[in-house]
Design an enzyme around this catalytic site. Structure first.
Site, short mmCIF file in Angstrom:
data_model
loop_
_atom_site.label_atom_id
_atom_site.label_comp_id
_atom_site.label_asym_id
_atom_site.label_seq_id
_atom_site.Cartn_x
_atom_site.Cartn_y
_atom_site.Cartn_z
N GLN A 84 3.32 10.05 0.92
CA GLN A 84 4.59 9.33 1.03
C GLN A 84 5.52 9.59 -0.16
OE1 GLN A 84 2.49 5.43 2.10
NE2 GLN A 84 4.39 5.30 3.24
N GLY A 122 0.85 -1.18 0.00
CA GLY A 122 0.00 0.00 0.00
C GLY A 122 0.89 1.23 0.00
N CYS A 130 6.00 0.32 7.52
CA CYS A 130 5.62 1.45 6.68
C CYS A 130 6.85 1.88 5.88
CB CYS A 130 5.14 2.60 7.56
SG CYS A 130 4.69 4.08 6.64
N LEU A 131 6.67 2.15 4.59
CA LEU A 131 7.80 2.55 3.75
C LEU A 131 8.37 3.90 4.21
CD1 LEU A 131 6.52 1.47 0.22
CD2 LEU A 131 8.17 0.29 1.69
N HIS A 189 -2.50 7.86 6.81
CA HIS A 189 -1.51 8.70 6.13
C HIS A 189 -2.16 9.99 5.60
CE1 HIS A 189 2.35 6.69 6.03
NE2 HIS A 189 1.83 5.56 5.61
N HIS A 211 -4.45 1.82 7.42
CA HIS A 211 -3.09 2.38 7.50
C HIS A 211 -2.95 3.55 6.51
CE1 HIS A 211 1.45 1.63 7.82
NE2 HIS A 211 1.36 2.48 6.81
N GLU A 212 -3.46 3.35 5.28
CA GLU A 212 -3.30 4.38 4.25
C GLU A 212 -4.20 5.59 4.52
OE1 GLU A 212 -0.74 3.97 2.61
OE2 GLU A 212 -0.50 1.82 2.88
ZN ZN Z 1 2.67 3.73 5.71
#
Ligand code: ZN
Length: 173
Positions: free
Chosen positions: A51, A46, A91-92, A137, A133-134
Site C-alpha cells: 500500500q 492496519g 481500506c486505505l 494485500h 485483510h492485510e
Molecule cells: Zn487494505
C-alpha cells in the site's frame, strides 16, 4: 521516519504478490516504522507494505490505536482459521468504499518480527479481521475481491472511471 504516499486502486502494486523478506536490515526496520507512521497519519488500523508501493511481505496492525501496541508481521502464513465473522471493512487503498466481508473469526498466523525472530499470532475479534485483510494485500488481493460478483463489478467500474478522470485531468495540465 516518514509518512509515505498511499497507493490507491487501480495501482498495479496492489495486485502483485509481495516477495518474502530474507534479510533483516536497517531498511526492514525503516519500512516497519514508515508503515506505522503512515497508518496513523491516515487513521488506519492496519497497513501492508504494497500500500506504500513496496512489494514485500510486511504488514502492521493496531486495532486498539494505542501507540506502542503496534504489531509488525513479516512473511505471514495463516496456519489455522476457524469460525465465521462478518464485519464492514474499509481500506486505505480503496477510498470511500465500505462493505461487509465474510472471514474467519479466529486465526493463527506464523511469521517473523522486525528482527527476524519467529512469531505466532493467535487472534480473534477485530485483530483477526485486520490480519486477514492485510495478509490478502500481500497476496495481491483487496477486500472487494471477496464481495459478490455484482457488487465487485460496480465498484471496479467506479475506480476505472475515477482513474480515467485523473489521467485526463493531469494530461490537461
Ligand atoms: Zn487494505
Amino acid at each position: 521516519m516518514s509518512v509515505r504516499p498511499l497507493c490507491v486502486e487501480p495501482h498495479g502494486v496492489l495486485r502483485q504478490p509481495a516477495a518474502p523478506i530474507t534479510r533483516w536490515t536497517d531498511e526492514t526496520r525503516r519500512l516497519a516504522r514508515d508503515l506505522i507512521e503512515t497508518m496513523y497519519a491516515n487513521d488506519g488500523i492496519g497497513l501492508a507494505a504494497p500500500q506504500i508501493g513496496c512489494s514485500t511481505q510486511m504488514f502492521v496492525a493496531n486495532p486498539s490505536q494505542q501507540q506502542g501496541q503496534e504489531l509488525v508481521v513479516i512473511n505471514p502464513v495463516v496456519e489455522a482459521a476457524e469460525g465465521r465473522a462478518s464485519v464492514i471493512e474499509g481500506c486505505l487503498s480503496l477510498p470511500d468504499v465500505w462493505d461487509r466481508v465474510r472471514r474467519a473469526a479466529r486465526i493463527r498466523i506464523s511469521g517473523r518480527d522486525v528482527n527476524g525472530e519467529p512469531l505466532t499470532i493467535r487472534a480473534e475479534g477485530l485483530l483477526a479481521i485486520v490480519c486477514q485483510h492485510e495478509v490478502d494485500h500481500l497476496h495481491g488481493q483487496l477486500f472487494i475481491d471477496r464481495l459478490s460478483w455484482f457488487r465487485r463489478r460496480r465498484l471496479q467500474m467506479r475506480f476505472t472511471a475515477r482513474s480515467r478522470k485523473n489521467r485526463s485531468a493531469s494530461s490537461a495540465q
